[in-house]
Design a protein around this motif. Structure first.
Motif, PDB file in Angstrom:
ATOM      1  N   ILE A 165       0.851  -1.192   0.000  1.00 48.36           N
ATOM      2  CA  ILE A 165       0.000   0.000   0.000  1.00 48.36           C
ATOM      3  C   ILE A 165       0.888   1.243   0.000  1.00 48.36           C
ATOM      4  O   ILE A 165       1.852   1.338   0.759  1.00 48.36           O
ATOM      5  N   VAL A 166       0.546   2.204  -0.857  1.00 54.37           N
ATOM      6  CA  VAL A 166       1.327   3.441  -0.942  1.00 54.37           C
ATOM      7  C   VAL A 166       0.971   4.349   0.231  1.00 54.37           C
ATOM      8  O   VAL A 166      -0.209   4.559   0.543  1.00 54.37           O
ATOM      9  N   GLU A 167       2.015   4.868   0.894  1.00 55.32           N
ATOM     10  CA  GLU A 167       1.857   5.792   2.014  1.00 55.32           C
ATOM     11  C   GLU A 167       2.637   7.074   1.720  1.00 55.32           C
ATOM     12  O   GLU A 167       3.612   7.051   0.975  1.00 55.32           O
ATOM     13  N   LYS A 168       2.204   8.177   2.344  1.00 56.99           N
ATOM     14  CA  LYS A 168       2.913   9.445   2.173  1.00 56.99           C
ATOM     15  C   LYS A 168       3.701   9.772   3.436  1.00 56.99           C
ATOM     16  O   LYS A 168       3.304   9.419   4.550  1.00 56.99           O
ATOM     17  N   LEU A 169       4.828  10.430   3.245  1.00 54.69           N
ATOM     18  CA  LEU A 169       5.692  10.840   4.349  1.00 54.69           C
ATOM     19  C   LEU A 169       5.109  12.109   4.967  1.00 54.69           C
ATOM     20  O   LEU A 169       4.833  13.083   4.252  1.00 54.69           O
ATOM     21  N   LEU A 170       4.897  12.093   6.279  1.00 54.63           N
ATOM     22  CA  LEU A 170       4.317  13.241   6.968  1.00 54.63           C
ATOM     23  C   LEU A 170       5.382  14.090   7.654  1.00 54.63           C
ATOM     24  O   LEU A 170       5.310  15.315   7.628  1.00 54.63           O
ATOM     25  N   SER A 171       6.352  13.437   8.289  1.00 56.15           N
ATOM     26  CA  SER A 171       7.452  14.159   8.936  1.00 56.15           C
ATOM     27  C   SER A 171       8.673  13.263   8.983  1.00 56.15           C
ATOM     28  O   SER A 171       8.578  12.036   8.880  1.00 56.15           O
ATOM     29  N   PHE A 172       9.849  13.890   9.146  1.00 54.25           N
ATOM     30  CA  PHE A 172      11.109  13.144   9.157  1.00 54.25           C
ATOM     31  C   PHE A 172      12.225  14.053   9.634  1.00 54.25           C
ATOM     32  O   PHE A 172      12.069  15.274   9.702  1.00 54.25           O
ATOM     33  N   THR A 173      13.352  13.439   9.962  1.00 61.95           N
ATOM     34  CA  THR A 173      14.571  14.208  10.206  1.00 61.95           C
ATOM     35  C   THR A 173      15.506  13.927   9.048  1.00 61.95           C
ATOM     36  O   THR A 173      15.624  12.785   8.595  1.00 61.95           O
ATOM     37  N   LEU A 174      16.130  14.974   8.567  1.00 64.20           N
ATOM     38  CA  LEU A 174      17.107  14.830   7.500  1.00 64.20           C
ATOM     39  C   LEU A 174      18.477  14.831   8.150  1.00 64.20           C
ATOM     40  O   LEU A 174      18.842  15.788   8.840  1.00 64.20           O
ATOM     41  N   GLU A 175      19.198  13.736   7.973  1.00 58.18           N
ATOM     42  CA  GLU A 175      20.543  13.604   8.533  1.00 58.18           C
ATOM     43  C   GLU A 175      21.531  13.821   7.394  1.00 58.18           C
ATOM     44  O   GLU A 175      21.610  13.022   6.469  1.00 58.18           O
ATOM     45  N   LEU A 176      22.269  14.929   7.472  1.00 53.33           N
ATOM     46  CA  LEU A 176      23.194  15.332   6.425  1.00 53.33           C
ATOM     47  C   LEU A 176      24.621  15.233   6.949  1.00 53.33           C
ATOM     48  O   LEU A 176      24.952  15.837   7.963  1.00 53.33           O
ATOM     49  N   SER A 177      25.446  14.436   6.271  1.00 58.12           N
ATOM     50  CA  SER A 177      26.868  14.284   6.640  1.00 58.12           C
ATOM     51  C   SER A 177      27.724  14.788   5.489  1.00 58.12           C
ATOM     52  O   SER A 177      27.427  14.529   4.332  1.00 58.12           O
ATOM     53  N   THR A 178      28.801  15.500   5.842  1.00 60.19           N
ATOM     54  CA  THR A 178      29.713  15.992   4.809  1.00 60.19           C
ATOM     55  C   THR A 178      31.140  15.625   5.175  1.00 60.19           C
ATOM     56  O   THR A 178      31.486  15.462   6.333  1.00 60.19           O
ATOM     57  N   SER A 179      31.943  15.476   4.137  1.00 59.50           N
ATOM     58  CA  SER A 179      33.371  15.215   4.320  1.00 59.50           C
ATOM     59  C   SER A 179      34.107  15.790   3.113  1.00 59.50           C
ATOM     60  O   SER A 179      33.508  15.980   2.050  1.00 59.50           O
ATOM     61  N   PRO A 180      35.395  16.087   3.270  1.00 58.50           N
ATOM     62  CA  PRO A 180      36.145  16.657   2.138  1.00 58.50           C
ATOM     63  C   PRO A 180      36.202  15.698   0.963  1.00 58.50           C
ATOM     64  O   PRO A 180      36.206  14.494   1.147  1.00 58.50           O
ATOM     65  N   VAL A 181      36.216  16.261  -0.226  1.00 53.44           N
ATOM     66  CA  VAL A 181      36.332  15.464  -1.441  1.00 53.44           C
ATOM     67  C   VAL A 181      37.805  15.198  -1.680  1.00 53.44           C
ATOM     68  O   VAL A 181      38.626  16.128  -1.658  1.00 53.44           O
ATOM     69  N   ALA A 182      38.157  13.930  -1.891  1.00 57.27           N
ATOM     70  CA  ALA A 182      39.544  13.575  -2.195  1.00 57.27           C
ATOM     71  C   ALA A 182      39.847  14.017  -3.618  1.00 57.27           C
ATOM     72  O   ALA A 182      39.136  13.658  -4.548  1.00 57.27           O
ATOM     73  N   ARG A 183      40.872  14.801  -3.775  1.00 51.17           N
ATOM     74  CA  ARG A 183      41.260  15.266  -5.124  1.00 51.17           C
ATOM     75  C   ARG A 183      42.268  14.292  -5.702  1.00 51.17           C
ATOM     76  O   ARG A 183      43.150  13.805  -5.020  1.00 51.17           O
ATOM     77  N   THR A 184      42.138  14.055  -6.988  1.00 49.66           N
ATOM     78  CA  THR A 184      43.078  13.182  -7.680  1.00 49.66           C
ATOM     79  C   THR A 184      44.086  14.031  -8.422  1.00 49.66           C
ATOM     80  O   THR A 184      43.749  15.082  -8.961  1.00 49.66           O
TER      81      THR A 184
END
Length: 186
Positions: A165-184
């Motif tokens: 059954i299809v359900e809709k999202l009512l509320s949530f927490t967005l967990e955002l993680s960042t880290s440096p991009v390794a340069r080549t």
């Protein structure tokens, strides 16, 4: 003068010591760069509530009317072929450097679709409905906008539960993680 040349013993470093010195130098440079820029990997968590709206409709170029699910600030990609709403957010990373961004949904609260929403879903193609899964797939990337770096996060706030059954999202927490991009090296 010849005596000096004969008595002079050239200095040869021990085998492998230059390699150790080079590695140590590279590590020292990377550590210094991280300390000078003051950047460290971090994460951020924000809670969101979705304000679902009544069924919306739009007139298509061929004269037909397309009905679709809606919520406040919903975005639509690929109408009319894909009428599903996308939740999108642009988040300032407050960074001078490009970062790797990982986003995930935590503490999701789902609710049932209204009868009108269920009827609208029935008009969508089977391919669109088959794309809905029990887990919402979150897209996150880093973009440079006006000399600042931002996380661009988006997803369709619908899922199929274990019963299909299809359900809709009512509320949530967005967990955002960042880290440096390794340069080549190029």
């Amino acid at each position: 003068m010849t005596k000096f040349v004969r008595d002079f013993e050239p200095f040869y470093p021990e085998p492998g010591s230059m390699r150790k010195t080079t590695k140590l130098w590279k590590v020292a440079c990377i550590v210094s760069l991280v300390l000078l820029t003051g950047y460290k990997a971090h994460s951020k968590t924000v809670t969101y509530d979705l304000a679902w709206a009544p069924i919306a409709s739009a007139s298509l170029p061929d004269g037909k009317t397309q009905k679709f699910l809606a919520f406040k600030d919903a975005q639509y990609k690929g109408m009319p072929e894909n009428p599903l709403p996308f939740w999108t957010q642009t988040i300032d990373l407050r960074s001078a450097a490009m970062l790797q961004v990982i986003a995930r949904i935590g503490n999701p609260v789902y609710g049932p679709l209204t009868r009108a929403e269920q009827e609208v879903l029935q008009t969508y193609s089977p391919e669109i409905l088959q794309a809905l899964t029990p887990l919402i797939t979150v897209s996150a990337q880093c973009a440079e906008i006006r000399k600042g770096h931002y996380a661009l996060v988006s997803f369709v706030p619908l899922r199929k539960n274990a019963s299909g059954i299809v359900e809709k999202l009512l509320s949530f927490t967005l967990e955002l993680s960042t880290s440096p991009v390794a340069r080549t090296a190029s």
